[in-house]
Design an enzyme around this catalytic site. Structure first.
Site: not given
Ligand code: EZ4
Ligand code: CO
Length: 409
Positions: A37, A122, A147, A159, A217, A219, A243, A269, A290, A319, A323, A346, A409
């Site tokens: 991605n 999600h 999630r 995010y 998540d 992130h 996560e 991931e 992941r 994961h 993407d 997921e 991020w």
């Molecule tokens: O941000 O796949 O758990 N899922 C994630 C995703 C990632 C994207 C990045 O390309 O964290 O949404």
């Molecule tokens: Co994630």
């Protein structure tokens, strides 16, 4: 049988995908997902300029040998671009082996260990009522695990929270990459996030009761001590997992988190090889891996990872965002069905445009995924349809703190 040709197909039905198609001199074809991605063309070039010619003339049956050859002969090891490229070759060769044997891949991996794979979806909301509606919609769509991501008061888009329609005009539950020449900038404030999230989970539990598995998540945005605090604060709400609570590079960060909380932890991931998981698994610092087949070098190394993880009661949680193309998703569904230590998968349904290019045998029924019984991976690429969706530059967003500092991020 020999490999006659390896072609790279870049297409953008709702979002960008890079696919490798290997064709044998007998006319058998295999597909592999090489989508990275926001950096898609780097992997396409790696395959086109440095791998395709090396594959010509090789025996497609020698999957492990080809993997070792690509990994070791490059000299430069690991990294997302290299490992996504090798993953695509590995998947395509497994696809060919399945088609030659006339068996679905999961049969070649040992056969089914279960009837289907529990998926999580999600849900998100900018307000609590919106979040509760989103959870209900996911339950109505069959999901039995959800999630939960929430907006944070005082912050804009962040995010994991679906905003509105994507630029393409289609709405995914949440697809973070945006088409355009520059990445979108988001704002971040960990203090505001930590103050807000526990109350949201308290409200969600109050609404849905104790049985619905809930995931979250982080992130990669917390320090170890912040993550430890969040894990502890969320214990009363019994998460299935927390996560990516800290940036993934420092495996020892999870040791500190683990000392403070019994909230189950999932990570990886963005990991590329078993070495990224070595300490985490051996020292039992996590509960779920992941990794995705597409970014981990393919089915062959991911199978080795989950076999290693099984010795420590660590389970899979591959994961599965949009993407990961339907080719990559299919490959990891076959693996998930065949391993003993499957945890959860997921799942974000592919858009209608994505499914028109990638016709897949895998199914999602009653919250459960199944790879189907077509030979190989069970995905067909409609190349005419693919051509009608040309590549469009797209980037993942990035985050800055209130004072302008770039943040994870
Ligand atoms: O941000 O796949 O758990 N899922 C994630 C995703 C990632 C994207 C990045 O390309 O964290 O949404
Ligand atoms: Co994630």
């Amino acid at each position: 049988m020999r490999i006659a040709q390896a072609d790279v197909i870049v297409t953008s039905p709702s979002r960008n995908f890079v696919t490798l198609k290997i064709t044998t001199d007998d006319g058998v074809t295999g597909l592999g997902d090489a989508t990275l991605n926001g950096r898609e063309l780097a992997v396409a070039a790696y395959l086109r300029d440095h791998v395709a010619a090396l594959l010509a003339g090789k025996d497609p049956a020698r999957i492990e040998d080809t993997w070792q050859f690509l990994y070791r002969s490059a000299y430069w090891r690991r990294g997302p671009v290299t490992m996504a490229a090798i993953a695509a070759v590995d998947m395509a060769l497994w696809d060919i082996k399945g088609k030659v044997a006339n068996l679905p891949l999961y049969q070649l991996l040992g056969g089914a260990c279960r009837t289907g794979l529990r998926a999580y979806g999600h849900a998100s909301g900018t307000t609590l009522p919106e979040l509760i509606d989103s959870i209900r919609e996911h339950m109505a769509a069959g999901y039995t695990a959800i999630r939960v991501q929430t907006a944070v008061p005082g912050l804009g888009a962040i995010y994991g929270v679906a905003s509105s329609a994507q630029v393409s005009g289609e709405r995914y539950d949440y697809d973070p990459a945006h088409r355009g020449a520059q990445p979108a900038e988001e704002q971040w404030d960990t203090g505001a996030y930590l103050r807000h999230v526990p109350g949201v989970f308290e409200a969600v539990r109050a609404e849905f009761g104790p049985e619905l598995p809930l995931l979250h998540d982080g992130h990669h945005r917390m320090t170890p001590i912040q993550a430890a605090r969040l894990g502890k604060a969320l214990e009363p709400y019994d998460l299935f997992w927390l996560e990516d609570c800290t940036p993934a590079e420092n495996q020892d960060a999870l040791r500190l988190v683990r000392q403070h909380t019994t909230t189950p932890l999932a990570i990886g991931e963005v990991f590329n090889t078993v070495w990224d998981f070595q300490t985490l698994i051996r020292d039992q610092l996590i509960d779920y891996v992941r990794a995705a087949v597409t970014h981990f070098g393919g089915v062959s190394p991911l199978k080795k990872l989950v076999d290693f993880a099984a010795q420590y009661q660590v389970k899979s949680g591959f994961h599965g965002p949009t993407d990961i193309s339907p080719v990559g998703m299919a490959a990891q569904l076959h693996l998930g069905l065949a391993i003993h230590n499957f945890g959860i998968q997921e799942y974000m349904p592919p858009s209608a445009a994505t499914s028109s290019v990638f016709r897949h045998a895998f199914t999602f029924v009653g919250g459960s995924l199944h790879p189907g019984d077509a030979a190989g991976l069970g995905v067909q690429l409609d190349e005419d349809a693919a051509v009608s969706f040309p590549y469009q530059q797209a980037y993942l967003p990035y985050a800055r703190l209130r004072d302008g500092t770039v943040h994870d991020w």
